[in-house]
Design a protein around this motif. Sequence first.
Motif, PDB file in Angstrom:
ATOM      1  N   ASN A  47      -6.707   5.008   0.767  1.00 51.45           N
ATOM      2  CA  ASN A  47      -6.611   4.259   1.930  1.00 51.45           C
ATOM      3  C   ASN A  47      -8.047   3.756   2.431  1.00 51.45           C
ATOM      4  O   ASN A  47      -8.416   2.585   2.539  1.00 51.45           O
ATOM      5  N   LYS A  48      -9.223   4.340   2.366  1.00 53.41           N
ATOM      6  CA  LYS A  48     -10.524   3.642   2.637  1.00 53.41           C
ATOM      7  C   LYS A  48     -10.664   2.908   1.482  1.00 53.41           C
ATOM      8  O   LYS A  48     -11.245   1.803   1.942  1.00 53.41           O
ATOM      9  N   GLU A  50      -8.404  -0.298   2.140  1.00 54.19           N
ATOM     10  CA  GLU A  50      -8.979  -1.164   3.260  1.00 54.19           C
ATOM     11  C   GLU A  50     -10.207  -1.807   2.942  1.00 54.19           C
ATOM     12  O   GLU A  50     -10.556  -2.933   3.379  1.00 54.19           O
ATOM     13  N   LYS A  78       0.871  -1.196   0.098  1.00 55.35           N
ATOM     14  CA  LYS A  78       0.004   0.090  -0.093  1.00 55.35           C
ATOM     15  C   LYS A  78       0.809   1.366   0.066  1.00 55.35           C
ATOM     16  O   LYS A  78       0.609   2.089  -0.748  1.00 55.35           O
ATOM     17  N   LYS A  79       2.024   1.241   0.884  1.00 56.01           N
ATOM     18  CA  LYS A  79       2.879   2.468   0.829  1.00 56.01           C
ATOM     19  C   LYS A  79       3.388   2.698  -0.470  1.00 56.01           C
ATOM     20  O   LYS A  79       3.393   3.670  -1.005  1.00 56.01           O
ATOM     21  N   MET A 100       0.647   4.269  -2.730  1.00 55.36           N
ATOM     22  CA  MET A 100       0.331   5.483  -2.406  1.00 55.36           C
ATOM     23  C   MET A 100       1.414   6.557  -2.823  1.00 55.36           C
ATOM     24  O   MET A 100       1.012   7.676  -2.925  1.00 55.36           O
ATOM     25  N   ASN A 141      -1.010  13.395  -2.733  1.00 57.08           N
ATOM     26  CA  ASN A 141      -1.112  13.372  -1.235  1.00 57.08           C
ATOM     27  C   ASN A 141      -2.560  13.602  -0.594  1.00 57.08           C
ATOM     28  O   ASN A 141      -3.096  12.984  -0.144  1.00 57.08           O
ATOM     29  N   GLU A 142      -3.298  14.401  -1.606  1.00 55.00           N
ATOM     30  CA  GLU A 142      -4.762  14.928  -1.370  1.00 55.00           C
ATOM     31  C   GLU A 142      -5.624  13.911  -1.416  1.00 55.00           C
ATOM     32  O   GLU A 142      -6.911  13.967  -0.958  1.00 55.00           O
ATOM     33  N   LYS A 143      -5.189  12.711  -1.973  1.00 54.31           N
ATOM     34  CA  LYS A 143      -5.981  11.621  -2.482  1.00 54.31           C
ATOM     35  C   LYS A 143      -5.898  10.467  -1.550  1.00 54.31           C
ATOM     36  O   LYS A 143      -6.381   9.356  -1.491  1.00 54.31           O
ATOM     37  N   HIS A 144      -4.625  10.395  -0.820  1.00 58.62           N
ATOM     38  CA  HIS A 144      -4.457   9.448   0.302  1.00 58.62           C
ATOM     39  C   HIS A 144      -5.354   8.992   0.882  1.00 58.62           C
ATOM     40  O   HIS A 144      -5.839   7.803   1.359  1.00 58.62           O
ATOM     41  N   GLU A 145      -6.047  10.033   1.756  1.00 55.45           N
ATOM     42  CA  GLU A 145      -7.035   9.288   2.567  1.00 55.45           C
ATOM     43  C   GLU A 145      -8.213   8.504   1.833  1.00 55.45           C
ATOM     44  O   GLU A 145      -8.629   7.482   2.553  1.00 55.45           O
ATOM     45  N   GLN A 146      -8.783   8.968   1.012  1.00 57.12           N
ATOM     46  CA  GLN A 146      -9.778   8.326   0.173  1.00 57.12           C
ATOM     47  C   GLN A 146      -9.111   6.892  -0.343  1.00 57.12           C
ATOM     48  O   GLN A 146      -9.948   5.997  -0.255  1.00 57.12           O
TER      49      GLN A 146
END
Length: 117
Positions: free
Chosen positions: A44-45, A48, A28-29, A32, A37-42
């Motif tokens: 990650n969801k 997961e 995943k790292k 990523m 960076n601004e799309k990392h959170e979504q």
Amino acid sequence: MAQDAAFKADVLKVIKMSGSTAQMESAKKQIMAMIPNEKHEQFNKDFEATMPGFYDKIADIYLKEYTHQEVKEMLKFYESPIGKKIAEKAGVLFEQSMLAGQEWGASLQEILMKYME
């Protein structure tokens, strides 16, 4: 039926204890690093959300290849000091193996070019 559920639960435990989750975190790292960076959170969801299905498919493979007794023995191993160390190092080994594979691939490409001329 309960026996099959217990078998699958033990297989999923082996998968987790073996360090597979650490390997997936390493993968995943690497993925990523290619995403802004601004799309990392979504990302990650979304990533997961795919994991339970992925681990379920891996568990089905184990169920075909191993007996429940063998899986129980794997659990004992991963509860031992060396088993815990193997699991602990799985992510690092995965990352370093990927780098070694990339380096090997580059050298193999040079050899391949020699024979394609």
